[in-house]
Design a protein around this motif. Structure first.
Motif, short mmCIF file in Angstrom:
data_model
loop_
_atom_site.label_atom_id
_atom_site.label_comp_id
_atom_site.label_asym_id
_atom_site.label_seq_id
_atom_site.Cartn_x
_atom_site.Cartn_y
_atom_site.Cartn_z
N GLY A 220 35.70 32.99 52.57
CA GLY A 220 35.22 32.72 53.93
C GLY A 220 34.52 31.38 54.02
N ILE A 221 33.72 31.06 53.01
CA ILE A 221 33.06 29.75 52.97
C ILE A 221 34.10 28.66 52.81
N SER A 289 28.76 29.48 44.82
CA SER A 289 28.58 29.79 43.39
C SER A 289 28.22 31.26 43.20
N ILE A 290 27.42 31.80 44.10
CA ILE A 290 27.00 33.19 44.00
C ILE A 290 28.16 34.14 44.25
N TYR A 294 30.76 31.51 39.78
CA TYR A 294 31.31 30.34 39.08
C TYR A 294 30.55 29.11 39.51
N LYS A 295 31.08 27.93 39.24
CA LYS A 295 30.42 26.66 39.55
C LYS A 295 29.01 26.65 38.96
N ARG A 310 26.17 36.50 34.25
CA ARG A 310 26.65 37.75 34.84
C ARG A 310 25.51 38.52 35.50
N ALA A 311 24.37 38.60 34.80
CA ALA A 311 23.22 39.32 35.35
C ALA A 311 22.68 38.62 36.60
N LEU A 312 22.62 37.28 36.56
CA LEU A 312 22.15 36.53 37.72
C LEU A 312 23.10 36.71 38.90
N CYS A 313 24.39 36.60 38.64
CA CYS A 313 25.38 36.73 39.70
C CYS A 313 25.26 38.10 40.36
N ALA A 314 25.20 39.15 39.56
CA ALA A 314 25.06 40.50 40.12
C ALA A 314 23.76 40.63 40.90
N GLY A 315 22.68 40.06 40.37
CA GLY A 315 21.39 40.16 41.05
C GLY A 315 21.36 39.44 42.37
#
Length: 388
Positions: A220-221, A289-290, A294-295, A310-315
């Motif tokens: 969408g972005i 990125s979120i 990626y990026k 992975r943990a940051l992305c999920a959070g």
């Protein structure tokens, strides 16, 4: 340890690297059932990478492999890899070969695939000129190898025609996932339409008024349907919080003593190990990125940066980073509680019968993904579900 297998345009599915005790045959049967309630002709495709050779191609209904011919620039039409699917209320049996790939299905029209010199061009409907833009279709991702079958129901790229997947184990039991709650298909689109902030713009319809899909927020972005600033407020609050306190990440559930500590300095979050040495750093991420994990939130297949990312992305997607300084937070009761969150993922999970979905790339953190597997699969299943 789970190892990623990538094919064609970058789809990633997962399978174990070590061989299973019981030999997996060269092909296994897939029961493909049409319970959609629609009269449209269904077309089925099995495309991917042949694991024994690394060649890209497609499989026919018997499981025989066909390599793609060399493509061109501009892209040239791919051979017709479609298999005529069953009518509503009917089933058919295909043979799945040892692939890392996708099972596509479309309603009413065949999909358009093309070939470049680099391989297959798969549908990218975030592009308004993509020839598949007005076709109602979806896909499952799977890996079948010597260690077994992994097959999922995915919404990482879009939410569209409903379906479920399953695998039959040697004891006769069947594991399945991907079914929506009664009314879940329309319920998802209604909820997305009612979400302010541009989320309704993710929904794509064709000229006859048929809803064909909702794009994932990352797409969408990319297409301009969703504001690129949609996560900025949450990211700024996370950055402010951890400028003055510590974010603790314990990425491996079976390794509680492997812990990293994040603190923000300016535009960077630095992670240190127990000795205080910086092991990796992340720039302040943007929404793309979120949502794409990626990026600025790249997750290489290593044992430090990738697992922390992975943990940051999920959070970030689940908006648990402010409420819990110990990550990953794997309790679904805590997910999507902030006003700024991945509303697309939130609304998909709310409509799933078992609560599980692949609404973003690392939705498997904490085992919330719509994936089934077995080391000695007897049969696989794809079931097209009703739209209403």
């Amino acid at each position: 340890m789970v190892a990623a297998l990538t094919f064609a345009a970058g789809c990633t599915v997962f399978g174990l690297a070590a061989p299973a005790a019981a030999a997996v045959p060269a092909t296994i049967p897939l029961t493909f059932t049409n319970n959609s309630g629609r009269a449209d002709q269904v077309y089925v495709y099995d495309i991917g990478t042949q694991l024994s050779t690394g060649r890209q191609g497609w499989a026919d209904a018997s499981g025989a492999f066909h390599a793609w011919p060399v493509g061109g620039n501009p892209p040239t039409p791919a051979p017709d890899a479609s298999i005529a699917g069953p009518a509503n209320g009917q089933s058919m049996t295909l043979q799945l070969p040892k692939f890392s790939g996708r099972i596509y299905f479309s309603y009413g029209q065949k999909l358009v695939f093309k070939l470049t010199t680099g391989g297959l061009v798969q549908p990218a409907v975030q592009n308004p000129t993509d020839p598949n833009r007005d076709i109602l279709f979806n896909w499952s991702e799977y890996t079948l190898n010597d260690a077994g079958l992994w097959i999922n129901s995915t919404q990482v790229d879009m939410f569209s025609a409903p379906y479920a997947v399953g695998v039959k184990a040697p004891d006769g039991t069947t594991k399945s996932t991907g079914h929506l709650k009664p009314g879940g298909y329309n319920g998802f689109f209604s909820a997305l339409r009612g979400q302010p902030g541009g989320w309704a713009n993710l929904i794509q319809t064709r000229s006859d008024g048929t809803v064909v899909r909702a794009l994932s927020p990352g797409h969408g972005i990319e297409s301009g349907a969703l504001p690129a600033t949609v996560m900025d407020d949450y990211v700024s609050r996370v950055w402010s919080k951890y400028a003055g306190s510590t974010l603790t990440v314990t990425p491996f559930a079976d390794q509680p003593n492997t812990t990293y500590y994040g603190r923000v300095s300016g535009n960077v979050m630095n992670f240190t190990n127990g000795s205080g040495a910086v092991v990796t750093s992340f720039q302040k991420p943007d929404a793309d990125s979120i949502f794409g994990c990626y990026k600025l939130l790249d997750a290489p297949n290593d044992l430090v940066r990738g697992p922390i990312s992975r943990a940051l992305c999920a959070g970030f997607n689940r908006s648990t980073l402010l409420a819990n300084p110990n990550q990953p937070d794997t309790s679904s009761a805590n997910f999507y509680q902030d006003a700024v969150t991945n509303q697309y993922a939130r609304k998909i999970h709310a409509q799933m019968a078992d609560g599980k979905a692949y609404a973003f790339a690392f939705d498997d953190v904490g085992n919330h993904e719509s994936l089934v597997n077995d080391g000695n699969p007897q049969r696989a299943y794809v079931t097209l579900d009703p739209f209403s």
